[in-house]
Design a protein around this motif. Structure first.
Motif, PDB file in Angstrom:
ATOM      1  N   ALA A  36       4.254   7.492 -10.592  1.00  0.00           N
ATOM      2  CA  ALA A  36       4.153   7.620 -12.048  1.00  0.00           C
ATOM      3  C   ALA A  36       2.707   7.619 -12.514  1.00  0.00           C
ATOM      4  CB  ALA A  36       4.912   6.478 -12.719  1.00  0.00           C
ATOM      5  N   GLY A  37       1.831   7.016 -11.719  1.00  0.00           N
ATOM      6  CA  GLY A  37       0.421   6.974 -12.100  1.00  0.00           C
ATOM      7  C   GLY A  37      -0.346   8.221 -11.721  1.00  0.00           C
ATOM      8  N   CYS A  38       0.306   9.160 -11.051  1.00  0.00           N
ATOM      9  CA  CYS A  38      -0.343  10.405 -10.639  1.00  0.00           C
ATOM     10  C   CYS A  38       0.001  11.532 -11.609  1.00  0.00           C
ATOM     11  CB  CYS A  38       0.086  10.791  -9.221  1.00  0.00           C
ATOM     12  SG  CYS A  38      -0.377   9.578  -7.957  1.00  0.00           S
ATOM     13  N   THR A  39      -0.921  12.437 -11.797  1.00  0.00           N
ATOM     14  CA  THR A  39      -0.715  13.570 -12.696  1.00  0.00           C
ATOM     15  C   THR A  39      -1.027  14.867 -11.968  1.00  0.00           C
ATOM     16  OG1 THR A  39      -1.398  12.210 -14.585  1.00  0.00           O
ATOM     17  CG2 THR A  39      -1.363  14.594 -14.908  1.00  0.00           C
ATOM     18  N   THR A  40      -0.133  15.826 -12.060  1.00  0.00           N
ATOM     19  CA  THR A  40      -0.344  17.116 -11.411  1.00  0.00           C
ATOM     20  C   THR A  40      -1.654  17.746 -11.871  1.00  0.00           C
ATOM     21  OG1 THR A  40       2.048  17.476 -11.272  1.00  0.00           O
ATOM     22  CG2 THR A  40       0.641  19.407 -11.012  1.00  0.00           C
ATOM     23  N   GLY A  41      -2.452  18.177 -10.917  1.00  0.00           N
ATOM     24  CA  GLY A  41      -3.718  18.828 -11.241  1.00  0.00           C
ATOM     25  C   GLY A  41      -4.914  17.891 -11.236  1.00  0.00           C
ATOM     26  N   ARG A  42      -4.674  16.596 -11.302  1.00  0.00           N
ATOM     27  CA  ARG A  42      -5.775  15.636 -11.318  1.00  0.00           C
ATOM     28  C   ARG A  42      -5.990  15.046  -9.927  1.00  0.00           C
ATOM     29  NH1 ARG A  42      -5.716  11.654 -16.387  1.00  0.00           N
ATOM     30  NH2 ARG A  42      -7.777  11.294 -15.476  1.00  0.00           N
ATOM     31  N   GLU A  43      -7.247  14.706  -9.636  1.00  0.00           N
ATOM     32  CA  GLU A  43      -7.551  14.150  -8.312  1.00  0.00           C
ATOM     33  C   GLU A  43      -7.082  12.704  -8.210  1.00  0.00           C
ATOM     34  OE1 GLU A  43     -11.673  13.055  -6.361  1.00  0.00           O
ATOM     35  OE2 GLU A  43     -11.259  15.184  -6.020  1.00  0.00           O
ATOM     36  N   VAL A  44      -6.596  12.352  -7.030  1.00  0.00           N
ATOM     37  CA  VAL A  44      -6.128  10.994  -6.795  1.00  0.00           C
ATOM     38  C   VAL A  44      -6.635  10.523  -5.436  1.00  0.00           C
ATOM     39  CG1 VAL A  44      -3.964  11.698  -5.658  1.00  0.00           C
ATOM     40  CG2 VAL A  44      -4.079   9.492  -6.827  1.00  0.00           C
ATOM     41  N   THR A  45      -6.871   9.229  -5.320  1.00  0.00           N
ATOM     42  CA  THR A  45      -7.228   8.635  -4.034  1.00  0.00           C
ATOM     43  C   THR A  45      -6.185   7.580  -3.707  1.00  0.00           C
ATOM     44  OG1 THR A  45      -9.608   8.968  -4.392  1.00  0.00           O
ATOM     45  CG2 THR A  45      -8.963   7.344  -2.733  1.00  0.00           C
ATOM     46  N   LEU A  46      -5.557   7.706  -2.555  1.00  0.00           N
ATOM     47  CA  LEU A  46      -4.524   6.767  -2.145  1.00  0.00           C
ATOM     48  C   LEU A  46      -4.870   6.149  -0.798  1.00  0.00           C
ATOM     49  CD1 LEU A  46      -1.306   8.864  -2.957  1.00  0.00           C
ATOM     50  CD2 LEU A  46      -2.254   6.984  -4.322  1.00  0.00           C
ATOM     51  N   ALA A  47      -4.681   4.831  -0.688  1.00  0.00           N
ATOM     52  CA  ALA A  47      -4.777   4.171   0.614  1.00  0.00           C
ATOM     53  C   ALA A  47      -3.492   4.525   1.346  1.00  0.00           C
ATOM     54  CB  ALA A  47      -4.903   2.661   0.433  1.00  0.00           C
ATOM     55  N   THR A  48      -3.591   4.931   2.589  1.00  0.00           N
ATOM     56  CA  THR A  48      -2.400   5.422   3.289  1.00  0.00           C
ATOM     57  C   THR A  48      -2.230   4.789   4.668  1.00  0.00           C
ATOM     58  OG1 THR A  48      -3.631   7.283   4.230  1.00  0.00           O
ATOM     59  CG2 THR A  48      -2.481   7.666   2.146  1.00  0.00           C
ATOM     60  N   THR A  49      -1.011   4.898   5.147  1.00  0.00           N
ATOM     61  CA  THR A  49      -0.716   4.521   6.531  1.00  0.00           C
ATOM     62  C   THR A  49       0.236   5.572   7.098  1.00  0.00           C
ATOM     63  OG1 THR A  49       0.095   2.741   7.985  1.00  0.00           O
ATOM     64  CG2 THR A  49       1.239   3.038   5.898  1.00  0.00           C
ATOM     65  N   LEU A  50       0.001   5.962   8.323  1.00  0.00           N
ATOM     66  CA  LEU A  50       0.808   7.004   8.961  1.00  0.00           C
ATOM     67  C   LEU A  50       1.790   6.348   9.924  1.00  0.00           C
ATOM     68  CD1 LEU A  50       1.264  10.078   9.437  1.00  0.00           C
ATOM     69  CD2 LEU A  50      -0.402   9.905  11.300  1.00  0.00           C
ATOM     70  N   VAL A  51       3.072   6.601   9.696  1.00  0.00           N
ATOM     71  CA  VAL A  51       4.114   6.059  10.569  1.00  0.00           C
ATOM     72  C   VAL A  51       4.543   7.164  11.533  1.00  0.00           C
ATOM     73  CG1 VAL A  51       6.438   5.096  10.686  1.00  0.00           C
ATOM     74  CG2 VAL A  51       4.894   4.406   8.843  1.00  0.00           C
ATOM     75  N   VAL A  52       4.353   6.909  12.824  1.00  0.00           N
ATOM     76  CA  VAL A  52       4.634   7.919  13.845  1.00  0.00           C
ATOM     77  C   VAL A  52       5.971   7.617  14.521  1.00  0.00           C
ATOM     78  CG1 VAL A  52       3.821   8.995  15.965  1.00  0.00           C
ATOM     79  CG2 VAL A  52       2.166   8.208  14.255  1.00  0.00           C
ATOM     80  N   ARG A  53       6.847   8.580  14.478  1.00  0.00           N
ATOM     81  CA  ARG A  53       8.120   8.498  15.179  1.00  0.00           C
ATOM     82  C   ARG A  53       8.233   9.713  16.088  1.00  0.00           C
ATOM     83  NH1 ARG A  53       7.812   4.104  13.442  1.00  0.00           N
ATOM     84  NH2 ARG A  53       9.252   2.952  12.072  1.00  0.00           N
ATOM     85  N   ALA A 183      14.775   0.769 -27.402  1.00  0.00           N
ATOM     86  CA  ALA A 183      13.517   1.501 -27.237  1.00  0.00           C
ATOM     87  C   ALA A 183      13.567   2.278 -25.933  1.00  0.00           C
ATOM     88  CB  ALA A 183      12.337   0.535 -27.240  1.00  0.00           C
ATOM     89  N   THR A 184      14.481   3.239 -25.844  1.00  0.00           N
ATOM     90  CA  THR A 184      14.647   4.017 -24.620  1.00  0.00           C
ATOM     91  C   THR A 184      13.412   4.871 -24.355  1.00  0.00           C
ATOM     92  OG1 THR A 184      17.028   4.142 -25.009  1.00  0.00           O
ATOM     93  CG2 THR A 184      16.095   5.689 -23.418  1.00  0.00           C
ATOM     94  N   PRO A 185      12.774   4.729 -23.183  1.00  0.00           N
ATOM     95  CA  PRO A 185      11.581   5.514 -22.863  1.00  0.00           C
ATOM     96  C   PRO A 185      11.895   7.009 -22.863  1.00  0.00           C
ATOM     97  CG  PRO A 185      11.847   3.690 -21.333  1.00  0.00           C
ATOM     98  CD  PRO A 185      13.128   3.789 -22.110  1.00  0.00           C
ATOM     99  N   THR A 186      10.907   7.814 -23.208  1.00  0.00           N
ATOM    100  CA  THR A 186      11.102   9.264 -23.243  1.00  0.00           C
ATOM    101  C   THR A 186      10.524   9.965 -22.017  1.00  0.00           C
ATOM    102  OG1 THR A 186       9.048   9.501 -24.501  1.00  0.00           O
ATOM    103  CG2 THR A 186      11.105   9.321 -25.767  1.00  0.00           C
ATOM    104  N   ALA A 187       9.802   9.234 -21.188  1.00  0.00           N
ATOM    105  CA  ALA A 187       9.221   9.822 -19.977  1.00  0.00           C
ATOM    106  C   ALA A 187      10.007   9.364 -18.751  1.00  0.00           C
ATOM    107  CB  ALA A 187       7.756   9.414 -19.837  1.00  0.00           C
ATOM    108  N   VAL A 188      10.087  10.229 -17.759  1.00  0.00           N
ATOM    109  CA  VAL A 188      10.819   9.935 -16.527  1.00  0.00           C
ATOM    110  C   VAL A 188      10.324   8.644 -15.886  1.00  0.00           C
ATOM    111  CG1 VAL A 188      11.241  10.729 -14.176  1.00  0.00           C
ATOM    112  CG2 VAL A 188      11.276  12.353 -16.063  1.00  0.00           C
ATOM    113  N   SER A 189       9.010   8.550 -15.718  1.00  0.00           N
ATOM    114  CA  SER A 189       8.451   7.385 -15.032  1.00  0.00           C
ATOM    115  C   SER A 189       8.693   6.101 -15.817  1.00  0.00           C
ATOM    116  CB  SER A 189       6.953   7.578 -14.801  1.00  0.00           C
ATOM    117  OG  SER A 189       6.282   7.737 -16.026  1.00  0.00           O
ATOM    118  N   ASP A 190       8.575   6.171 -17.137  1.00  0.00           N
ATOM    119  CA  ASP A 190       8.747   4.970 -17.962  1.00  0.00           C
ATOM    120  C   ASP A 190      10.189   4.455 -17.924  1.00  0.00           C
ATOM    121  OD1 ASP A 190       6.103   5.043 -18.657  1.00  0.00           O
ATOM    122  OD2 ASP A 190       6.429   6.174 -20.502  1.00  0.00           O
ATOM    123  N   PHE A 191      11.162   5.370 -17.962  1.00  0.00           N
ATOM    124  CA  PHE A 191      12.567   4.958 -17.947  1.00  0.00           C
ATOM    125  C   PHE A 191      12.910   4.294 -16.613  1.00  0.00           C
ATOM    126  CE2 PHE A 191      16.707   6.053 -20.204  1.00  0.00           C
ATOM    127  CZ  PHE A 191      17.455   5.138 -19.480  1.00  0.00           C
TER     128      PHE A 191
END
Length: 201
Positions: A36-53, A183-191
């Motif tokens: 929900a905190g990410c927006t299409t088109g905007r740059e984001v930095t995420l800490a990640t971990t790769l799970v190998v199966r 007060a029903t939220p109007t955005a997907v992420s908020d609801f």
């Protein structure tokens, strides 16, 4: 080990984002709150971990290294895999998870879909001393802070909650409780965030 990714967001889903890195779109599984905190088109930095199966390489992303570290730590417990670890961080904040473990708050831990009483007891048994050694104060049994995202269309919210592991009835009840606030939220992420907050009470 892919420790982090940075780039423009190509797509945002309820529980994942696609981040472009070097011309390649990486599918990163996240909590609803992180998505929900990410927006299409905007740059984001995420800490990640790769799970190998054997059959897959799955990338999980977080707002910071604290959440990533806890995600990896809880998986040292027998029976806790990446999906369950991510569910824990979808229902509770990293601090909420640590406090619940430090205080032996089984009620808080069993609010996570997929964790029963025995599973919660095993998590506390195996991690309590390690968490306390980090200086974490045990919770007093009150509600922990949920860390989640949401959606205004009832059907989509319902589908997301069931996908996270709640029953259809639990999802419906949470949606109704959100609507009952007037007060029903109007955005997907908020609801979805509000519904998950209700489920975490």
């Amino acid at each position: 080990m892919i420790a982090s990714v940075r780039g423009p967001v190509l797509h945002v889903g309820l529980e994942h984002v696609v981040v472009e890195v070097g011309g390649v779109g990486l599918h990163v599984h996240t909590t609803p709150a992180t998505a929900a905190g990410c927006t299409t088109g905007r740059e984001v930095t995420l800490a990640t971990t790769l799970v190998v199966r054997e059959e897959s390489l799955t990338l999980y992303g977080f707002d910071g290294s604290e959440a990533r570290g806890l995600f990896e730590q809880v998986q040292t417990v027998s029976g806790v895999g990446p999906r369950l670890a991510l569910a824990m961080l979808s229902v509770h904040s990293p601090d909420g998870v640590r406090q619940a473990i430090a205080g032996g708050d089984l009620a808080a831990l069993t609010k996570v879909p997929g964790i029963g009483k025995k599973g919660a007891e095993r998590i506390v048994l195996e991690l309590k001393d390690k968490i306390l050694a980090m200086g974490v104060e045990p919770s007093l049994g009150g509600p922990t802070t949920p860390s989640t995202g949401a959606d205004p269309v009832g059907a989509q919210v319902h589908e997301a909650l069931v996908g996270l592991g709640w029953s259809s009835k639990q999802a419906d009840d949470a949606i109704e409780r959100v609507r009952a606030t007037g007060a029903t939220p109007t955005a997907v992420s908020d609801f979805l965030k509000s519904a998950l907050r209700e489920l975490g009470r």
